[in-house]
Every structure is written in C-alpha cells, then in structure tokens.
Write an enzyme that holds these catalytic residues in place. Structure first.
Site, PDB file in Angstrom:
ATOM      1  N   GLU A 289       0.907  -1.181  -0.109  1.00 15.09           N
ATOM      2  CA  GLU A 289       0.006   0.017   0.123  1.00 15.09           C
ATOM      3  C   GLU A 289       0.706   1.337   0.116  1.00 15.09           C
ATOM      4  O   GLU A 289       0.520   2.169   0.736  1.00 15.09           O
ATOM      5  CB  GLU A 289      -1.053  -0.046   1.181  1.00 15.09           C
ATOM      6  CG  GLU A 289      -1.922  -0.985   1.172  1.00 15.09           C
ATOM      7  CD  GLU A 289      -2.731  -1.392   2.403  1.00 15.09           C
ATOM      8  OE1 GLU A 289      -2.841  -0.665   3.293  1.00 15.09           O
ATOM      9  OE2 GLU A 289      -3.307  -2.462   2.356  1.00 15.09           O
TER      10      GLU A 289
ATOM     11  N   ASP B 171     -12.313 -10.423  -0.730  1.00 14.89           N
ATOM     12  CA  ASP B 171     -13.669 -10.302  -0.154  1.00 14.89           C
ATOM     13  C   ASP B 171     -14.726  -9.373  -0.784  1.00 14.89           C
ATOM     14  O   ASP B 171     -14.311  -8.403  -1.308  1.00 14.89           O
ATOM     15  CB  ASP B 171     -13.559 -10.039   1.380  1.00 14.89           C
ATOM     16  CG  ASP B 171     -13.261  -8.614   1.950  1.00 14.89           C
ATOM     17  OD1 ASP B 171     -12.844  -7.760   0.820  1.00 14.89           O
ATOM     18  OD2 ASP B 171     -12.626  -8.415   3.115  1.00 14.89           O
TER      19      ASP B 171
ATOM     20  N   GLU C 273      -6.242 -10.739  -1.150  1.00  9.37           N
ATOM     21  CA  GLU C 273      -7.080 -10.400   0.063  1.00  9.37           C
ATOM     22  C   GLU C 273      -8.693 -10.313  -0.302  1.00  9.37           C
ATOM     23  O   GLU C 273      -9.325  -9.650   0.192  1.00  9.37           O
ATOM     24  CB  GLU C 273      -6.667  -9.005   0.732  1.00  9.37           C
ATOM     25  CG  GLU C 273      -5.254  -8.889   1.249  1.00  9.37           C
ATOM     26  CD  GLU C 273      -4.791  -7.854   1.758  1.00  9.37           C
ATOM     27  OE1 GLU C 273      -5.746  -6.823   2.096  1.00  9.37           O
ATOM     28  OE2 GLU C 273      -3.599  -7.439   1.883  1.00  9.37           O
TER      29      GLU C 273
ATOM     30  N   ASN D  53       1.782  -5.346  -2.980  1.00 13.77           N
ATOM     31  CA  ASN D  53       0.609  -5.393  -2.836  1.00 13.77           C
ATOM     32  C   ASN D  53      -0.318  -4.466  -2.721  1.00 13.77           C
ATOM     33  O   ASN D  53       0.353  -3.419  -1.813  1.00 13.77           O
ATOM     34  CB  ASN D  53       0.543  -6.478  -1.640  1.00 13.77           C
ATOM     35  CG  ASN D  53      -0.913  -7.044  -1.523  1.00 13.77           C
ATOM     36  OD1 ASN D  53      -1.320  -7.636  -2.137  1.00 13.77           O
ATOM     37  ND2 ASN D  53      -1.305  -6.874  -0.237  1.00 13.77           N
TER      38      ASN D  53
ATOM     39  N   HIS E  96     -10.602  -6.131  -2.322  1.00 14.28           N
ATOM     40  CA  HIS E  96     -11.576  -6.041  -1.424  1.00 14.28           C
ATOM     41  C   HIS E  96     -13.077  -5.106  -2.096  1.00 14.28           C
ATOM     42  O   HIS E  96     -12.672  -3.918  -2.447  1.00 14.28           O
ATOM     43  CB  HIS E  96     -11.295  -4.721  -0.154  1.00 14.28           C
ATOM     44  CG  HIS E  96     -10.204  -5.540   0.550  1.00 14.28           C
ATOM     45  ND1 HIS E  96     -10.582  -6.889   1.530  1.00 14.28           N
ATOM     46  CD2 HIS E  96      -8.912  -5.302   0.897  1.00 14.28           C
ATOM     47  CE1 HIS E  96      -9.279  -7.022   2.002  1.00 14.28           C
ATOM     48  NE2 HIS E  96      -8.347  -6.218   1.592  1.00 14.28           N
TER      49      HIS E  96
HETATM   50  O1  9MR Z   1      -7.664  -8.150   8.545  1.00  9.07           O
HETATM   51  C1  9MR Z   1      -6.728  -7.217   8.904  1.00  9.07           C
HETATM   52  C2  9MR Z   1      -7.350  -6.824  10.375  1.00  9.07           C
HETATM   53  O2  9MR Z   1      -7.575  -7.935  11.187  1.00  9.07           O
HETATM   54  C3  9MR Z   1      -6.670  -5.691  10.998  1.00  9.07           C
HETATM   55  O3  9MR Z   1      -7.213  -5.127  12.187  1.00  9.07           O
HETATM   56  C4  9MR Z   1      -6.472  -4.556  10.009  1.00  9.07           C
HETATM   57  C5  9MR Z   1      -5.371  -3.564  10.484  1.00  9.07           C
HETATM   58  O4  9MR Z   1      -5.014  -2.585   9.634  1.00  9.07           O
HETATM   59  O5  9MR Z   1      -5.746  -5.054   8.792  1.00  9.07           O
HETATM   60  C6  9MR Z   1      -6.510  -6.055   8.163  1.00  9.07           C
HETATM   61  O6  9MR Z   1      -6.072  -6.499   6.968  1.00  9.07           O
HETATM   62  C7  9MR Z   1      -5.360  -5.618   6.097  1.00  9.07           C
HETATM   63  C8  9MR Z   1      -4.172  -6.120   5.425  1.00  9.07           C
HETATM   64  O7  9MR Z   1      -3.272  -6.219   6.372  1.00  9.07           O
HETATM   65  C9  9MR Z   1      -3.776  -5.090   4.231  1.00  9.07           C
HETATM   66  N1  9MR Z   1      -4.603  -4.733   3.344  1.00  9.07           N
HETATM   67  C10 9MR Z   1      -6.261  -4.194   4.066  1.00  9.07           C
HETATM   68  C11 9MR Z   1      -6.531  -5.461   4.903  1.00  9.07           C
HETATM   69  C12 9MR Z   1      -7.894  -4.868   5.598  1.00  9.07           C
HETATM   70  O8  9MR Z   1      -7.934  -3.872   6.364  1.00  9.07           O
END
Ligand code: 9MR
Length: 452
Positions: free
Chosen positions: A163, A272, A270, A205, A241
C-alpha cells in the site's frame, strides 16, 4: 455421460499443467485429482493454482475454524501475525511465535504460504516512526533481513511493500518510509528482500488497483521500471476488497493480464466481496474466472474464513457463514474452479477432440477498448505430443506487444507460436497454455495446431 468423462480428461490435463508450473516454482502444493474436486484447494490445484485464506492464530483453537481451513484451503496468509508491530515490537527484538503457529501447521500440510507484510506504513511498531532517515533505513533493512531469515525457504511469496501508492497515482504521503527515505525506499526494500531469501517470490501488494485507474497505472509504471532496470520483483498482489461502492471492475481480468504481460505473476491476495446470495456468488465467480483466464495468475486468497471473523463482518463478505456453512458464493467459486460453465466442453461439435498423434488449439480472447489478451490451450490427441506449432492469423490492425509460454515468429498477420522448453511435451489428452497480448482487435481468430 460422454461430457462428464471428457471433462475428467480435461481435469487430468489441468493437473498436468499444474505439475509443470509447480515443478518450476517448487512451492505450491498439488492436491488435485482427476475427479471433480470437492474442496477449494484441490480444485485450484487442478488448475495449477493455490486457494488460500487469511488465518488468525487466535482462532486456531476453535475446532471448526481450524478444520475448515485445513480441509478447504491449500494456502494461507497470516492475517496480522507477520506485521511489523507483532514481529519486531522493539528494535531488533523479534517475536515470531504467533505467526509460527500458522506456519507450522501450513507447512505440515504442504500449503502455499504468503508472507504479509514487510514494509507498510500501518500496523508498524511505535518505535519506528521516531527514527531519522539513517536509522530508519537500517531498521527497514534489518527488519527485512530478520523476518525473511526466520522463514527462509518456507514462504512462497512475500508482500515486500504494501500500500505505498495513493489513489491519485502519487506516493502515499503518510508513510514514514516515504517521508524520510523518499521514492527509492521501495526499490531498496525489494533488493534487500531478494538477498534475504532468493527463493521467495517478491510482491508489491495494494488495494484499489484492481481495475485500470491512476493508482494501478502508477503501480504498472513502477513494475515496468523495475523490470527495465533489473530491480527484483516477481509478482503483484491485488487485494480485491469489493462492495457496492467498490465493485469488481469490468476490466479486472484485463488489468491482471497487463501486469502479467510485464513478466510478473499476479495474485489475488485479500479477496472479499460484501453482499449475499446470487449477487455475491456471481461476483465471486467473475473474480475466479478472471484469475483462471490469466495464466500468470498463480493463486487466490480470501481474506478470512467465516463472515464473523472478517475485518468487515457486517458486510458478510466471505465464503462461509458464521456457523461455517457453505454460502452460495462458496459453491460458485468451487464450480468455477472445477471448470465452470464458460469453457466450451471438449466434445463440442465445433471443437472436436484432436485425432491420434495430433494436437488441437483453442483460444479465449479478452478484448477491451484498444487491446486484447489471448489465452491459447494446446491439447494433445490420444498420442504424446513432442513439440508443437500453433498458427494464428490476426485481424488486420492487431499487433502483438508481448506473449508468454511460447516463442512467436512475428507480431501481426499470420503468427506462428512454438513451444518453449517446458511445455513441448504433452501427454495424451492433456493440455498446456500460452498467451499473448496486443493492441487493436484480436477477436475472431481460429488457431490451428501442428505437432512436430
Ligand atoms: O484483516 C486485518 C485486520 O484484522 C486488522 O485489524 C487490519 C489492521 O489494519 O488489517 C487487516 O488486514 C488488512 C491487510 O493487512 C492489508 N490490506 C487491508 C486489510 C484490511 O484492512
């Protein structure tokens, strides 16, 4: 009945392709069988791909969670356990224990493991943000070295940088790495990662890069630049997402294909999709179909197992409901991985099986405004093929700009493709795939195949 048995042949063919791809990467578990696969992982393996889930160590004690993971999936991404704040909470003090709970189980089952993530502005340990540039650089490199060394040889692909881009295509300004190290930090991170574990695929990513837009164009330009200058990069992760505000883009597959054409693998990292019922199921099917349509799309990871543990649980975005029941989206993903309804069956009268000793070629073309990607499937008849040539006559105005998994004689008009080293031999009834990308209109072509 006839259709079913020929589909089984096609599946065996897919297993053959999968085996070749895996011999090359050495990292993906092959769990497919010749029969209709009944789990996501087995069905994906039969297509030469992994199907993973984000897993959280703190849920592993829940029997249904653990069994759904290990039964259905052949891949995993630790959801939070490899992030900086967890693995290096204090400078040079590493703690791998919660991630290891996941990695140990995954390895014992031969799963494909994605490492997430090394350099990210978020979920960063507090001590990092106060460092000056010199210390931040050495901390970043030490973090990459320390984390990658711990799992050296065990991780299929690392999200080296996560990111880093903003929606307008610029760099994300709130990143401390961007602020203090400038644009070059991404390249520095990838170079260090290659040295730390030369066998891991190194990915960039991001999210909102799933269609063609300013942000994905910027990532595309970065990958192109890295490739041209020999900066190591092997793959791009598309988080994917989706919800009503951010639906699956209509040019999703084309976007994957243009990155693949740069010479990197692409992965859906990722996934969903908020929603329910048929609409959600159809969206999932479209995403799976897009990955299957791009030969360098090596795997799909959904961002969680049951809806209740999703980071956005209220949107019910996953494949299993709160009681681990299979949702309509699960069924559509499994069907799509098992061949779906879009591939013409091999016994279609317009697509006869090849005669003994010969080969047949079929093409699937994805056309968008001004460009196209063709994926060609070469299938052996009832005898082994040892080398092949596929001839395609392109419409006038079409010009090929790249290709993969075949040598080609030219870029326009009548173009001949011959096998490369690893896909010349095709066992009876089995198939291999190659592809090309071009500008103009590439539809309406009928490839022919000759065996050596
Ligand atoms: O799914 C993850 C969640 O449990 C955490 O609280 C969050 C914190 O930023 O991160 C989520 O996963 C993220 C991933 O690491 C990077 N891309 C976005 C995802 C969803 O927020």
């Amino acid at each position: 009945m006839v259709k079913e048995s020929l589909r089984a042949v096609a599946r065996k063919a897919a297993v053959f392709v999968a085996a070749g791809a895996m011999a090359a990467s050495g990292a993906v578990a092959l769990a497919g069988t010749a029969d209709a696969a009944t789990t996501l992982g087995a069905a994906a393996a039969a297509r030469g791909r992994y199907f993973g889930a984000a897993v959280a160590a703190n849920h592993l004690g829940e029997a249904q969670y653990a069994s759904t993971w290990t039964t259905e999936f052949n891949g995993v991404t630790p959801e939070n356990e490899m992030k900086w704040q967890t693995v290096e909470p204090n400078r040079n003090q590493f703690n791998f224990s919660s991630a290891d709970q996941i990695v140990t189980q995954a390895r014992s089952r031969g799963m494909t493991i994605r490492g997430h993530t090394l350099v990210w502005h978020s979920q960063l340990a507090g001590w990092v943000s106060g460092l000056d540039a010199t210390n931040l650089r050495s901390a970043m490199l030490n973090h990459i070295n320390g984390v990658m060394a711990h799992w050296k040889g065990q991780i299929y692909a690392w999200d080296v940088v996560n990111e880093a881009f903003a929606e307008n295509g610029g760099r994300r300004s709130e990143s401390v790495f961007q602020q203090k190290l400038g644009n070059g930090y991404i390249e520095e991170a990838f170079r260090a990662a290659r040295t730390a574990d030369p066998n891991a695929k190194l990915c960039y990513n991001d999210y909102n890069t799933d269609g063609m837009n300013a942000k994905s164009n910027a990532v595309y330009a970065m990958v192109q630049d890295f490739k041209s200058r020999g900066v190591p990069i092997d793959c791009v992760g598309f988080q994917s997402h989706f919800n009503a505000q951010s639906p699956v883009p209509s040019n999703y597959q084309q976007n994957l294909a243009r990155f693949a054409a740069l010479g990197v693998d692409v992965q859906i990292t990722e996934l969903d999709i908020e929603g329910s019922g048929t609409a959600q199921a159809n969206n999932y099917a479209n995403v799976v179909r897009a990955c299957l349509g791009v030969s360098r799309c090596t795997g799909i990871t959904v961002w969680g197992i049951p809806d209740k543990y999703s980071w956005r649980a209220s949107g019910t975005p996953l494949l299993f409901n709160d009681n681990y029941g299979k949702k309509a989206a699960y069924t559509s993903v499994l069907n799509e991985l098992n061949g779906g309804t879009t591939d013409p069956p091999p016994d279609d009268p317009e697509d006869p099986p090849p005669a003994d000793g010969a080969c047949a070629a079929t093409v699937t073309t994805n056309q968008w405004q001004g460009g196209f990607v063709g994926t060609v499937r070469v299938t052996a008849g009832s005898a082994q093929v040892n080398g092949w040539t596929v001839t395609v006559t392109l419409p006038s105005g079409a010009t090929l700009t790249s290709g993969w998994n075949a040598n080609r004689s030219g870029n326009s008009g009548t173009v001949q493709f011959t096998n490369v080293g690893f896909n010349g031999s095709i066992a009876p009834g089995q198939s291999v795939e190659f592809g090309y990308q071009g500008t103009g209109t590439g539809t309406g072509v009928t490839p022919s195949c000759a065996a050596d």
